[in-house]
Structures are given as C-alpha cells and as structure tokens.
Design a protein around this motif. Structure first.
Motif: not given
Length: 448
Positions: A60, A363-365, A383, A387
């Motif tokens: 990201n 890492k993001y979800w 949040e 991303y």
C-alpha cells in the motif's frame, strides 16, 4: 560506486523462472503473481537485460507513493500508452503530463455530482428497460447481459438523441473487435510482425477510423440541432479551456468520447457481474439490500435521494470490487531516479501495482478472501478505504467514479427488488485482460 551498487531492488525473480512461467502468465498471471508474492514478500523484481528492471507490488505504501504522494514523477508506461493510443487516440486514458492535466481540468466539471444528478432519470429508465428483458427461471451467462446494459447506459447518457440509436450497435461491435485484437498485441508482442504482415493491424486501424467517423457524424448532427438536450455530449460541447476560452476540437472530443465508452462500460459490466455472482451465493445479503430499498422507498420517490441513502448497497458493491477489482492492475514509469520505500530505483523502471493482490493482502485485510460487506460500513469503512483502489487513486483516479456508482446502485437495487438471484457456479472464473473479465458466470433470476 558501480551502477549496480547505486540501486537496490526487491527480491528478484530469476529470468529463467520468468521464461518458464511465461506461457501460463500470458493466459492468467494472477496465480503466478500470488506465488511470487508468497515467496518474495509484498514486492518483487525482474531484471531485463543488464540494467532494466520491472517491479510488481501489492504494498500500500508503494501504491500511495506512485499514485498520490510523488505522482508527478510517475507517468503511465509508454508500453500501455503506445498500444492504447494507436486505436483510442489521445484521450484522458492514454495522455500524460501537461496535456493530460489540461484535458482533465476541462472535462472534470461535466462529471460533477450536480451534473450527474441531472442524468439519473435517463440512466434509471435505461436500466429499467434492460432489466425488464432478463431471462427468468433459467441459468444464463450474466456477463453479456450486464455488458449490454452498461453499454446502453453509457450510450444513452452520452447521446440521448434517439437518432443515434441505430449507430450504437456498430460502435459496440467495433469496440469489442478492436479491444480483443489489442489484447493479442499486448500479450503476444513477438507476433507483431505477423499481425502487421497478415493485415490484421491495418484491418483494426480501419475499424477504429470507422468508429471515429460514426461519432463525428453524431457530434455534427448535434451541433447543427437547435434542440435542448441534457446529456454528456452537450456538457462536453459546452466546456471551455480556461486559458483560451475555446472548446475542444472535434478530433479531441471524439478521442474523449471513445475513452468514456470503453472505460465506462466494461469495468461496470465486470463489477455488476461479480456482484450478482456474490449475491447469488449470499441470500442473506440480498435480503439486507431488499430491506434497505423498501425502507428508503417508504420515505422518498426521488431517485437522487434514494441513491444517497443506499449505504448497505454501496457497501456490497465496494466489497465486490475489493475481491474482484474491475481495473485489477496499474503501471507507472519513473521519470527520474527515486527512493521507493527501502528501494533505490533507476529512472524508467516499470512498476506495476496489483490491486487484486493488494485488496487481498492479509497485512491490510482480515479474512481477505471472504465476502464481508460490513467492512465498508461505519467505523470499519474508514480503515478499509485506506487500502481500497477500485477506481485508482490520486489525480488520475477515474473521472467517471460517481457515474459508475450511481449506475451500479440503481442496477443492483432494481434487480434485487424484482428477482431472487441464485449463482450456479461454485467458484468464479475470470480472465485478467486490461480489466478483470468474468468468464461463464452463470446466474438465474426468479420473480420475487
């Protein structure tokens, strides 16, 4: 200091492995990308020759850096622009630099929310006509149906005049023919000599010119008409450059209209197809959309007000586009040497960002492969949006975002209100071309 020590790149995929996988990558790169990311981390590189590098990333920070924070140093790749502009001309999709900025500033006001609000009645009635013709109680390949719907919505929003209708089918045919050939040119560059020698390039350039002539005729008819018409063509004809006060040339207007046709219809058709597949697998989500529509319609009949209240429907579309982003990848080349996170990269490095993989990056979800529309509601939405790249990001973010969201919300709400959707596929297949194209997605519609 040697040149090699001056620069450092992510973990490198060997050229032998790349060549060994090349045929599979040509057919569908996504499984290979996934394997490489699992081996190398969120970015990996391929060295071409002695000093040329390609980077692919699902990071990201890198996406934000090249698309937003330092976007002036990152232009679209020449590879992409050259192939596309051969058939599409110099519209927003293929231009760069000062010329692109000048065009963006000129066209942006036509896509302002207030302008889009003026188009929704026409958009809604076009969608209603398409949905009235849905085949009921049998399994159908839903992508051609959604492609036809999305094409007609763009066509009627661009050219409201009914005299243009007999030309729409020809435009649609040419766009599909040229696009299919363009994919072959991009995926099989080693056959360029054959495409040229066999007359295929000439044939498709001739089709592209025919398309230009059809659009030119429609524009000329409009310019000579005294009728007041509220559509995108009229809005674009009324735009003026800030510095000169002049309007776009006819040739430039043709190029921009071609981009709106292509970017505005296939990406929307893709997103609607994947959304219907997901709804068909999740009847409880269908019910929540239906509940929302019934609640909204008990308070207002105004279409714009309805759209503004479709919070859950919007969340469903966002989650669908997270899992299956219509524009699944983007690329950039840096004009000057730069630091990209921990990497020092040479100018003219080709950098690809896979939105498909970024949208599924653990890492993001949390539970990245699961369909959970609630990710895009309330506090969770803030949040998630950090991303999320269904329409790109930064100054080059898709100009038609608002138009696409209106169209998709109206389509999904109308279908769910009228039909129960059932998916006939256990898993969904797709073909990652320029867009992420659904393959044989079978759905059935039964009257509620």
């Amino acid at each position: 200091m040697s040149e090699n020590k001056k620069y450092n790149y992510p973990g490198r995929l060997s050229i032998l492995r790349f060549l060994k996988d090349a045929e599979g990558v040509r057919r569908n790169p996504i499984p290979f990308h996934k394997r490489y990311f699992e081996k190398f981390g969120d970015s990996f590189a391929i060295r071409i020759g002695f000093s040329k590098h390609i980077i692919l990333s699902r990071d990201n920070e890198i996406a934000q850096y090249i698309l937003v924070k330092n976007q002036k140093n990152y232009h679209k790749s020449k590879f992409q622009s050259i192939y596309l502009s051969k058939y599409l001309g110099k519209g927003l999709l293929t231009s760069d630099g000062d010329f692109w900025l000048k065009q963006r500033r000129l066209i942006q006001p036509a896509f302002h929310k207030q302008k889009m609000n003026q188009l929704v009645d026409n958009m809604n009635s076009t969608i209603t006509l398409e949905i009235d013709n849905l085949v009921e109680d049998q399994s159908i390949n839903v992508f051609p149906v959604m492609s036809n719907l999305a094409f007609n919505v763009v066509a009627k929003s661009l050219f409201q005049l009914s005299t243009a209708e007999n030309k729409f089918e020809r435009i649609k045919f040419i766009i599909e023919e040229v696009q299919n050939f363009l994919i072959k040119e991009i995926r099989l560059p080693h056959k360029a000599w054959w495409f040229s020698l066999s007359g295929q390039v000439k044939k498709h350039l001739k089709l592209a010119e025919e398309n230009n002539n059809i659009i030119r005729e429609i524009i000329e008819e409009r310019k000579s008409s005294t009728e007041e018409i509220n559509d995108l063509l009229n809005m674009l004809l009324e735009t003026r450059y800030e510095d000169t006060g002049e309007s776009m040339s006819i040739e430039q207007l043709i190029d921009e209209i071609k981009v709106l046709f292509i970017a505005g219809h296939e990406t929307t058709a893709n997103a609607l197809t994947f959304t219907l597949y997901l709804l068909g697998k999740n009847p409880e989500v269908q019910q929540k959309i239906l509940n929302e529509i019934v609640e909204i319609e008990s308070h207002t009949e105004n279409i714009v007000e309805k759209l503004q209240k479709m919070t859950y429907t919007n969340a469903v579309l966002n989650e669908s586009m997270r899992l299956y982003p219509p524009a699944w990848i983007t690329d950039r080349q840096n004009l000057e040497d730069d630091s990209l996170g921990e990497f020092k990269i040479k100018k003219n490095t080709l950098i690809g960002v896979s939105f498909y993989e970024l949208h599924r990056n653990p890492k993001y979800w949390e539970n990245p492969d699961e369909f959970i529309p609630e990710r895009f509601l309330g506090e969770q939405k803030k949040e998630s949006m950090q991303y999320f790249y269904p329409f790109g990001a930064g100054p080059r973010m898709c100009i038609g975002t608002g138009f696409a969201i209106y169209e998709m919300c109206l389509t999904i709400s109308q279908i769910v209100k009228k039909y129960v959707i059932k998916s006939q596929n256990y898993t969904v297949q797709f073909n990652p071309l320029i867009t992420l194209k659904p393959v044989n997605v079978e759905v059935s519609f039964s009257k509620r």
